[in-house]
Write a protein that holds these residues in place. Sequence first.
Motif, PDB file in Angstrom:
ATOM      1  N   PHE A   3      14.003  -4.064  22.640  1.00  8.96           N
ATOM      2  CA  PHE A   3      15.259  -4.496  23.250  1.00  8.96           C
ATOM      3  C   PHE A   3      15.035  -4.548  24.761  1.00  8.96           C
ATOM      4  N   ASP A 174      28.303  -6.311  12.964  1.00  7.62           N
ATOM      5  CA  ASP A 174      27.171  -5.442  12.656  1.00  7.62           C
ATOM      6  C   ASP A 174      26.579  -5.689  11.278  1.00  7.62           C
ATOM      7  N   LEU A 192      25.062  -6.377  16.209  1.00  8.39           N
ATOM      8  CA  LEU A 192      24.877  -5.005  16.667  1.00  8.39           C
ATOM      9  C   LEU A 192      24.060  -4.225  15.642  1.00  8.39           C
ATOM     10  N   VAL A 193      23.095  -3.455  16.137  1.00  2.00           N
ATOM     11  CA  VAL A 193      22.258  -2.645  15.247  1.00  2.00           C
ATOM     12  C   VAL A 193      22.859  -1.245  15.174  1.00  2.00           C
ATOM     13  N   THR A 194      24.024  -1.158  14.536  1.00  3.44           N
ATOM     14  CA  THR A 194      24.735   0.114  14.439  1.00  3.44           C
ATOM     15  C   THR A 194      24.835   0.622  13.009  1.00  3.44           C
ATOM     16  N   ALA A 198      17.374  -3.410  12.558  1.00  3.39           N
ATOM     17  CA  ALA A 198      17.248  -4.605  13.388  1.00  3.39           C
ATOM     18  C   ALA A 198      16.760  -5.807  12.584  1.00  3.39           C
ATOM     19  N   VAL A 210      21.829  -6.781  19.929  1.00  4.69           N
ATOM     20  CA  VAL A 210      21.794  -5.632  20.833  1.00  4.69           C
ATOM     21  C   VAL A 210      21.985  -4.360  20.007  1.00  4.69           C
ATOM     22  N   ARG A 211      21.682  -3.228  20.633  1.00  5.07           N
ATOM     23  CA  ARG A 211      21.860  -1.966  19.907  1.00  5.07           C
ATOM     24  C   ARG A 211      23.334  -1.659  19.677  1.00  5.07           C
ATOM     25  N   ASP A 212      24.137  -1.752  20.738  1.00  7.15           N
ATOM     26  CA  ASP A 212      25.562  -1.475  20.653  1.00  7.15           C
ATOM     27  C   ASP A 212      26.251  -2.116  21.854  1.00  7.15           C
ATOM     28  N   SER A 215      25.545  -2.696  25.876  1.00  7.94           N
ATOM     29  CA  SER A 215      24.766  -3.818  26.411  1.00  7.94           C
ATOM     30  C   SER A 215      25.638  -4.985  26.853  1.00  7.94           C
ATOM     31  N   ASP A 234      19.510  -5.656  27.741  1.00  6.61           N
ATOM     32  CA  ASP A 234      18.726  -4.946  26.723  1.00  6.61           C
ATOM     33  C   ASP A 234      18.913  -5.544  25.334  1.00  6.61           C
ATOM     34  N   LEU A 236      17.589  -7.885  22.064  1.00  7.81           N
ATOM     35  CA  LEU A 236      16.318  -8.055  21.362  1.00  7.81           C
ATOM     36  C   LEU A 236      15.666  -9.321  21.883  1.00  7.81           C
TER      37      LEU A 236
END
Length: 247
Positions: A3, A174, A192-194, A198, A210-212, A215, A234, A236
Amino acid sequence: MDFIAPPFEVTFKALLFDMDGTIIDSTAAVVKHWHTIGKEIGVDPEVILQTSHGRRSIDMLKILSPEKANWEYVRHMEALLPRLHGSDAVEIPGARPLLDSLIASSARWTIVTSGTEPLVHGWLSVLNLPQPEHLVTAESVANGKPDPACYLLGLSKLGLAPADDGAQTLVLEDSPAGIRAGKAAGCRVLGLVTSHGADAVRDAGPDWVVRDLRSVSLVRVDEAAGTVTLRFADALAPVAANGGEST
Protein backbone atom coordinates in the motif's frame (compact mmCIF):
# COMPACT_ATOMS: atom_id res chain seq x y z
CA MET A 1 0.85 -6.46 -1.53
CA ASP A 2 2.18 -2.97 -0.96
CA PHE A 3 0.00 0.00 0.00
CA ILE A 4 2.54 2.52 -1.24
CA ALA A 5 0.93 4.40 -4.15
CA PRO A 6 1.73 8.13 -4.11
CA PRO A 7 -1.14 10.34 -2.91
CA PHE A 8 -3.60 11.35 -5.61
CA GLU A 9 -6.84 13.34 -5.84
CA VAL A 10 -10.16 12.53 -7.49
CA THR A 11 -13.32 14.66 -7.68
CA PHE A 12 -16.83 13.29 -7.09
CA LYS A 13 -20.41 14.50 -7.03
CA ALA A 14 -21.45 12.15 -4.21
CA LEU A 15 -20.32 9.33 -1.94
CA LEU A 16 -22.27 6.13 -1.29
CA PHE A 17 -21.09 4.24 1.79
CA ASP A 18 -21.66 0.63 2.62
CA MET A 19 -22.22 0.19 6.37
CA ASP A 20 -20.63 -2.82 8.01
CA GLY A 21 -16.95 -3.11 7.21
CA THR A 22 -16.91 0.40 5.77
CA ILE A 23 -18.25 2.70 8.51
CA ILE A 24 -18.39 0.26 11.42
CA ASP A 25 -16.90 -3.11 12.29
CA SER A 26 -19.51 -5.24 14.02
CA THR A 27 -17.82 -8.58 13.32
CA ALA A 28 -17.73 -9.69 16.94
CA ALA A 29 -21.39 -8.77 17.40
CA VAL A 30 -22.44 -10.50 14.18
CA VAL A 31 -20.66 -13.70 15.17
CA LYS A 32 -22.60 -13.79 18.46
CA HIS A 33 -25.80 -12.87 16.63
CA TRP A 34 -25.55 -15.65 14.05
CA HIS A 35 -24.65 -18.22 16.70
CA THR A 36 -27.91 -17.34 18.45
CA ILE A 37 -29.94 -17.36 15.22
CA GLY A 38 -28.25 -20.53 13.98
CA LYS A 39 -29.30 -22.41 17.11
CA GLU A 40 -32.81 -20.98 16.78
CA ILE A 41 -33.29 -22.14 13.19
CA GLY A 42 -31.25 -25.34 13.46
CA VAL A 43 -28.37 -24.33 11.16
CA ASP A 44 -24.66 -24.52 11.99
CA PRO A 45 -23.65 -20.91 12.72
CA GLU A 46 -20.28 -21.44 11.03
CA VAL A 47 -22.07 -22.28 7.78
CA ILE A 48 -23.95 -18.98 8.01
CA LEU A 49 -20.85 -16.95 8.85
CA GLN A 50 -18.90 -18.32 5.90
CA THR A 51 -21.22 -16.59 3.42
CA SER A 52 -23.17 -13.93 5.34
CA HIS A 53 -20.93 -10.86 5.05
CA GLY A 54 -22.24 -8.31 2.57
CA ARG A 55 -25.46 -10.24 2.00
CA ARG A 56 -28.96 -9.49 3.25
CA SER A 57 -30.21 -11.67 6.10
CA ILE A 58 -33.42 -12.32 4.21
CA ASP A 59 -31.48 -13.75 1.28
CA MET A 60 -29.55 -16.04 3.61
CA LEU A 61 -32.76 -17.21 5.27
CA LYS A 62 -34.43 -17.95 1.93
CA ILE A 63 -31.78 -20.65 1.52
CA LEU A 64 -31.24 -21.81 5.10
CA SER A 65 -34.65 -21.37 6.72
CA PRO A 66 -37.36 -20.31 4.23
CA GLU A 67 -40.08 -20.15 6.88
CA LYS A 68 -38.15 -17.32 8.59
CA ALA A 69 -37.52 -15.38 5.39
CA ASN A 70 -39.95 -12.53 5.98
CA TRP A 71 -39.34 -8.87 6.78
CA GLU A 72 -41.12 -8.95 10.15
CA TYR A 73 -38.74 -11.61 11.46
CA VAL A 74 -35.62 -10.13 9.86
CA ARG A 75 -36.28 -6.60 11.08
CA HIS A 76 -36.99 -7.88 14.59
CA MET A 77 -33.85 -10.02 14.83
CA GLU A 78 -31.60 -7.30 13.37
CA ALA A 79 -33.05 -4.66 15.70
CA LEU A 80 -31.88 -6.82 18.62
CA LEU A 81 -28.29 -6.99 17.39
CA PRO A 82 -27.09 -3.50 18.46
CA ARG A 83 -29.25 -3.64 21.59
CA LEU A 84 -27.72 -6.89 22.81
CA HIS A 85 -24.20 -6.53 21.43
CA GLY A 86 -23.66 -2.80 21.14
CA SER A 87 -20.36 -2.90 23.01
CA ASP A 88 -18.93 -5.32 20.44
CA ALA A 89 -18.94 -2.84 17.53
CA VAL A 90 -16.33 -0.21 16.75
CA GLU A 91 -15.80 2.47 14.12
CA ILE A 92 -13.75 1.72 11.04
CA PRO A 93 -10.62 3.89 11.42
CA GLY A 94 -11.08 7.19 9.62
CA ALA A 95 -14.84 6.85 9.15
CA ARG A 96 -15.96 9.54 11.59
CA PRO A 97 -13.54 12.26 10.38
CA LEU A 98 -14.52 11.62 6.76
CA LEU A 99 -18.25 11.74 7.50
CA ASP A 100 -17.86 14.86 9.62
CA SER A 101 -15.96 16.62 6.83
CA LEU A 102 -18.60 15.69 4.26
CA ILE A 103 -21.39 16.99 6.48
CA ALA A 104 -19.51 20.21 7.24
CA SER A 105 -19.09 20.83 3.50
CA SER A 106 -22.75 19.96 2.69
CA ALA A 107 -21.55 17.20 0.36
CA ARG A 108 -23.97 14.63 -0.99
CA TRP A 109 -23.59 11.26 0.74
CA THR A 110 -25.68 8.39 1.99
CA ILE A 111 -25.51 4.83 3.25
CA VAL A 112 -26.37 1.88 1.02
CA THR A 113 -26.42 -1.29 3.08
CA SER A 114 -27.55 -4.90 3.16
CA GLY A 115 -28.78 -4.35 6.71
CA THR A 116 -32.34 -3.42 7.64
CA GLU A 117 -33.39 0.04 8.75
CA PRO A 118 -33.64 -0.94 12.46
CA LEU A 119 -30.11 -2.38 12.30
CA VAL A 120 -28.61 0.71 10.66
CA HIS A 121 -30.26 3.23 12.96
CA GLY A 122 -29.41 1.03 15.94
CA TRP A 123 -25.69 0.94 15.16
CA LEU A 124 -25.46 4.62 14.28
CA SER A 125 -27.18 5.49 17.55
CA VAL A 126 -25.03 3.16 19.67
CA LEU A 127 -21.82 4.55 18.17
CA ASN A 128 -23.12 8.13 17.96
CA LEU A 129 -22.34 8.36 14.26
CA PRO A 130 -24.16 10.75 11.89
CA GLN A 131 -27.45 9.65 10.38
CA PRO A 132 -27.76 10.37 6.65
CA GLU A 133 -30.72 12.30 5.32
CA HIS A 134 -31.28 9.54 2.78
CA LEU A 135 -30.83 5.83 3.33
CA VAL A 136 -30.97 2.65 1.26
CA THR A 137 -31.48 -0.52 3.30
CA ALA A 138 -32.23 -4.19 2.73
CA GLU A 139 -35.95 -3.46 2.54
CA SER A 140 -35.48 -0.84 -0.18
CA VAL A 141 -34.82 -3.21 -3.10
CA ALA A 142 -36.05 -6.55 -4.38
CA ASN A 143 -32.56 -7.99 -4.84
CA GLY A 144 -29.50 -7.53 -2.66
CA LYS A 145 -25.85 -7.07 -3.58
CA PRO A 146 -24.18 -7.89 -5.98
CA ASP A 147 -27.28 -6.68 -7.81
CA PRO A 148 -26.74 -2.96 -8.54
CA ALA A 149 -30.31 -1.95 -7.66
CA CYS A 150 -29.31 -0.61 -4.23
CA TYR A 151 -26.65 1.72 -5.60
CA LEU A 152 -28.85 2.85 -8.46
CA LEU A 153 -31.48 3.75 -5.86
CA GLY A 154 -28.82 5.54 -3.81
CA LEU A 155 -27.95 7.70 -6.79
CA SER A 156 -31.61 8.49 -7.34
CA LYS A 157 -32.15 9.46 -3.69
CA LEU A 158 -29.31 11.96 -4.01
CA GLY A 159 -30.83 13.46 -7.15
CA LEU A 160 -28.27 11.94 -9.50
CA ALA A 161 -28.84 10.16 -12.79
CA PRO A 162 -26.90 6.89 -13.18
CA ALA A 163 -26.14 7.44 -16.86
CA ASP A 164 -24.80 10.94 -16.32
CA ASP A 165 -23.49 10.93 -12.76
CA GLY A 166 -22.62 7.35 -11.88
CA ALA A 167 -19.00 7.58 -12.99
CA GLN A 168 -18.62 10.72 -10.86
CA THR A 169 -19.92 8.99 -7.73
CA LEU A 170 -17.73 7.05 -5.32
CA VAL A 171 -18.94 3.82 -3.73
CA LEU A 172 -17.01 2.81 -0.61
CA GLU A 173 -17.19 -0.94 0.01
CA ASP A 174 -15.42 -3.78 1.76
CA SER A 175 -17.13 -6.92 0.43
CA PRO A 176 -16.65 -8.41 -3.05
CA ALA A 177 -20.44 -8.52 -3.53
CA GLY A 178 -20.75 -4.83 -2.68
CA ILE A 179 -17.82 -3.87 -4.90
CA ARG A 180 -19.41 -5.68 -7.83
CA ALA A 181 -22.74 -3.99 -7.12
CA GLY A 182 -21.11 -0.56 -7.18
CA LYS A 183 -19.29 -1.27 -10.43
CA ALA A 184 -22.44 -2.69 -12.02
CA ALA A 185 -24.21 0.57 -11.12
CA GLY A 186 -21.61 2.46 -13.15
CA CYS A 187 -19.89 4.06 -10.15
CA ARG A 188 -16.23 4.35 -9.21
CA VAL A 189 -15.46 2.05 -6.29
CA LEU A 190 -12.99 2.25 -3.43
CA GLY A 191 -12.37 -1.17 -1.87
CA LEU A 192 -11.44 -1.38 1.81
CA VAL A 193 -9.38 -4.27 3.19
CA THR A 194 -11.27 -4.44 6.48
CA SER A 195 -13.21 -7.71 6.28
CA HIS A 196 -11.61 -9.57 3.34
CA GLY A 197 -8.04 -10.08 2.22
CA ALA A 198 -6.46 -7.71 -0.28
CA ASP A 199 -6.57 -10.36 -3.00
CA ALA A 200 -10.32 -10.88 -2.64
CA VAL A 201 -11.00 -7.15 -2.61
CA ARG A 202 -8.77 -6.45 -5.62
CA ASP A 203 -10.19 -9.38 -7.60
CA ALA A 204 -13.72 -7.96 -7.23
CA GLY A 205 -12.65 -5.12 -9.53
CA PRO A 206 -12.65 -1.83 -7.59
CA ASP A 207 -10.95 1.24 -9.01
CA TRP A 208 -8.75 1.63 -5.92
CA VAL A 209 -7.93 -0.35 -2.79
CA VAL A 210 -6.96 1.02 0.63
CA ARG A 211 -6.65 -0.51 4.08
CA ASP A 212 -9.32 1.68 5.68
CA LEU A 213 -10.72 5.21 5.66
CA ARG A 214 -7.65 6.77 7.24
CA SER A 215 -6.39 6.83 3.65
CA VAL A 216 -9.23 9.13 2.52
CA SER A 217 -9.56 12.84 3.23
CA LEU A 218 -11.56 15.73 1.82
CA VAL A 219 -9.31 18.45 0.38
CA ARG A 220 -11.56 20.76 -1.66
CA VAL A 221 -15.21 21.68 -2.11
CA ASP A 222 -16.60 23.29 -5.24
CA GLU A 223 -20.01 24.59 -4.22
CA ALA A 224 -20.82 25.87 -7.70
CA ALA A 225 -20.17 22.49 -9.31
CA GLY A 226 -21.56 20.55 -6.36
CA THR A 227 -18.43 18.43 -6.06
CA VAL A 228 -15.86 17.39 -3.49
CA THR A 229 -12.26 16.42 -4.14
CA LEU A 230 -10.82 13.59 -2.10
CA ARG A 231 -7.21 12.73 -1.47
CA PHE A 232 -6.28 9.05 -1.38
CA ALA A 233 -3.06 8.02 0.35
CA ASP A 234 -1.37 4.66 0.84
CA ALA A 235 -3.48 2.91 -1.76
CA LEU A 236 -2.59 -0.45 -3.23
CA ALA A 237 -0.13 0.59 -5.88
CA PRO A 238 -1.17 -1.52 -8.92
CA VAL A 239 -4.84 -0.54 -8.63
CA ALA A 240 -4.33 3.15 -7.86
CA ALA A 241 -1.98 3.54 -10.80
CA ASN A 242 -4.84 2.75 -13.16
CA GLY A 243 -7.36 5.19 -11.74
CA GLY A 244 -5.92 8.05 -9.76
CA GLU A 245 -4.62 11.42 -10.71
CA SER A 246 -1.24 11.75 -9.04
CA THR A 247 -0.42 15.02 -7.33
